[in-house]
Scaffold this active site. Structure first.
Site, PDB file in Angstrom:
ATOM      1  N   GLU A 287       0.683  -1.194   0.029  1.00 22.46           N
ATOM      2  CA  GLU A 287       0.117   0.014   0.150  1.00 22.46           C
ATOM      3  C   GLU A 287       0.929   1.219   0.014  1.00 22.46           C
ATOM      4  OE1 GLU A 287      -4.413  -0.987   1.997  1.00 22.46           O
ATOM      5  OE2 GLU A 287      -3.003   0.738   3.080  1.00 22.46           O
ATOM      6  N   HIS A 308       7.680 -26.413  -1.893  1.00 20.41           N
ATOM      7  CA  HIS A 308       6.941 -27.657  -2.225  1.00 20.41           C
ATOM      8  C   HIS A 308       5.769 -27.251  -3.295  1.00 20.41           C
ATOM      9  CE1 HIS A 308       9.263 -30.901  -0.145  1.00 20.41           C
ATOM     10  NE2 HIS A 308       9.541 -29.806   0.980  1.00 20.41           N
ATOM     11  N   LYS A 422     -14.199   0.446  -4.166  1.00 25.23           N
ATOM     12  CA  LYS A 422     -15.131   0.920  -3.156  1.00 25.23           C
ATOM     13  C   LYS A 422     -16.122   1.639  -4.011  1.00 25.23           C
ATOM     14  CE  LYS A 422     -12.317   1.207   0.974  1.00 25.23           C
ATOM     15  NZ  LYS A 422     -11.652   2.195   2.079  1.00 25.23           N
TER      16      LYS A 422
HETATM   17  O1  PA5 Z   1      -3.484   1.298   5.702  1.00 25.96           O
HETATM   18  C1  PA5 Z   1      -4.662   1.615   5.616  1.00 25.96           C
HETATM   19  O2  PA5 Z   1      -4.927   2.982   5.678  1.00 25.96           O
HETATM   20  C2  PA5 Z   1      -5.682   0.880   5.165  1.00 25.96           C
HETATM   21  O3  PA5 Z   1      -5.316  -0.581   4.899  1.00 25.96           O
HETATM   22  C3  PA5 Z   1      -6.722   0.552   6.431  1.00 25.96           C
HETATM   23  O4  PA5 Z   1      -5.919   0.100   7.474  1.00 25.96           O
HETATM   24  C4  PA5 Z   1      -8.122  -0.231   6.298  1.00 25.96           C
HETATM   25  O5  PA5 Z   1      -8.554   0.068   4.779  1.00 25.96           O
HETATM   26  C5  PA5 Z   1      -8.942  -0.159   7.167  1.00 25.96           C
HETATM   27  O6  PA5 Z   1      -9.252   1.217   7.368  1.00 25.96           O
HETATM   28  P1  PA5 Z   1     -10.090   1.658   8.646  1.00 25.96           P
HETATM   29  O7  PA5 Z   1      -9.156   1.673   9.902  1.00 25.96           O
HETATM   30  O8  PA5 Z   1     -10.439   2.937   8.415  1.00 25.96           O
HETATM   31  O9  PA5 Z   1     -11.248   0.858   8.642  1.00 25.96           O
END
Ligand code: PA5
Length: 434
Positions: A287, A308, A422
């Site tokens: 990310e 494996h 989303k």
């Molecule tokens: O690193 C990030 O910002 C995302 O992966 C969030 O952790 C994830 O989408 C969950 O978001 P939230 O904590 O707002 O529910």
């Protein structure tokens, strides 16, 4: 709590590495300057020293209460809101802890929910917890993420029906933004105990906040030691010189390898308990770096299991791979292989050797094979698997990830691409406004 990183098998000259020294120094200074800003996302940089001490103590009190009144503790969250906690908990717990009796385990079973949209998962979970004493922690920085929000709606109702609304308030804990979001509003309205995801700490960098710390404490893991390890790392990796700072060297070397066409990094462990460390790392790096058409694709493997299944590809497939191996120097336990009079299985050559010895030789042999097969290798050796060392490792990966993203030329703290699916999903679900 020490960690050593071995770059012997990357075949990049010191001269090449040191060419990045100046820019890394600038990136480190930039991070430092941004770390105290409320409206930036570098709050994790000094979290091991600069954290909310009052909340930290409140986490311990809540954890104790949950341990006393619950058979099962549900962690509701997705991405950065559960992977860090699960990584630490599974690394430091009995491999089969959920199958142990409560007397032996001494802490509630921890189950994770709200990290998918499967009706089977939630139905089966409701089935399994129907006769258990429950507490839950819903964790969402935004407070609006669909997966945990749906799971919480269902489980809130379950807890309220089981205990009544008054007792439910003793069993529901909310970790979210300090002021805003649907979850914060609900927590205020219902008077739930709340913990805070600091504004300047993004989800994937939040394991050392209440996001990770409450579940980790409920699992009986010493969160003081976890923070101590992270503090040690904060000091160790403050060294601005690329020559000595292994955290910066990891960032530099993976970028230099990327520039030579190594576009995929495998993080491999030889310890099944570390599966979720790899999952957490995948999110952190994926990310943070995968944007603007750039980024090393982070993938994970559990060895020797995956040797494996994927070993063939790693050895001889497309040569765009690099590998980072997690080694635990001292195992928590070991088993000595006995001699057998008949030796029908032909294993007597291992008699007297331990399983850890065999595992290490498998690791050494695999590294040698992969390096020969043009998969450069970095080895991260953890002295042992304990809370201090994991605190250290977490900080190592967080800081190197930030620096690595900056070398790559992307913003390591945003995730604009996550919104795309989303938007489509909400349109298809006919959410107002989409
Ligand atoms: O690193 C990030 O910002 C995302 O992966 C969030 O952790 C994830 O989408 C969950 O978001 P939230 O904590 O707002 O529910």
């Amino acid at each position: 709590m020490n960690i050593k990183v071995d770059f012997e098998n990357v075949q990049i000259s010191e001269k090449e590495i040191m060419k990045l020294d100046k820019s890394i120094k600038e990136f480190a200074t930039d991070l430092e300057n941004r770390s105290s800003k409320e409206d930036d996302f570098v709050g994790w940089l000094h979290l091991p020293t600069n954290y909310d001490k009052e909340e930290f103590e409140r986490i311990k009190v809540a954890a104790k209460k949950i341990q006393e009144n619950s058979d099962v503790f549900l962690v509701i969250g997705i991405g950065g809101s559960y992977l860090g906690a699960r990584a630490v908990i599974e690394s430091l717990s009995h491999t089969f802890s959920n199958l142990q009796s409560k007397d032996k385990r001494k802490t509630p079973q921890i189950l994770y929910v709200g990290n998918n949209l499967s009706p089977n998962y939630l139905t089966d979970l409701l089935d399994i917890i129907s006769d258990k004493e429950i507490s839950l922690n819903v964790i969402s920085k935004s407070g609006t993420t669909t997966e945990p929000a749906i799971a919480f709606r269902v489980l809130k109702e379950f807890v309220e029906q089981k205990y009544g609304e008054k007792e439910a308030k003793n069993r529901i804990f909310v970790t979210t933004d300090k002021n805003k979001g649907a979850l914060k509003n609900l927590a205020n309205e219902m008077n739930y105990e709340t913990f805070v995801v600091p504004d300047n700490v993004g989800g994937r960098y939040s394991v050392l906040t209440a996001v990770g710390l409450l579940p980790i404490a409920v699992a009986g893991i010493n969160i003081d030691e976890l923070m101590e390890g992270a503090r040690f790392a904060e000091e160790k990796y403050a060294d601005k010189s690329l020559k000595y700072n292994e955290c910066y060297r990891y960032a530099a070397i993976r970028n230099l390898l990327y520039r030579t066409g190594k576009t995929v990094e495998i993080l491999a462990n030889y310890e099944p308990k570390m599966h979720y460390i790899v999952e957490w790392w995948k999110q952190l790096y994926g990310e943070s770096e995968g944007k603007e058409g750039k980024g090393i694709f982070p993938t994970g493997m559990d060895f020797t299991t995956d040797l494996h299944s994927l070993g063939q590809y790693v050895q001889e497939g497309k040569r765009n791979l690099m590998e980072t191996v997690l080694e635990i120097v001292e195992p928590q336990s070991d088993i000595t292989i006995k001699a057998d009079e008949d030796n029908v299985d032909g294993l007597n050559f291992l008699a007297g050797k331990t399983l850890d010895y065999v595992n290490k030789k498998a690791m050494e042999g695999t590294i040698e094979a992969h390096v020969t097969g043009e998969v450069p290798n970095i080895k991260i050796s953890l002295e042992r698997l304990d809370a201090k060392t994991l605190g250290h490792l977490i900080y190592f990966f967080e800081k190197s990830c930030a620096i690595s993203g900056m070398i790559l030329g992307v913003n390591p703290f945003n995730q604009p691409g996550v919104e795309e699916y989303k938007k489509n999903m909400f349109r298809l679900l006919e959410k107002p406004g989409y």
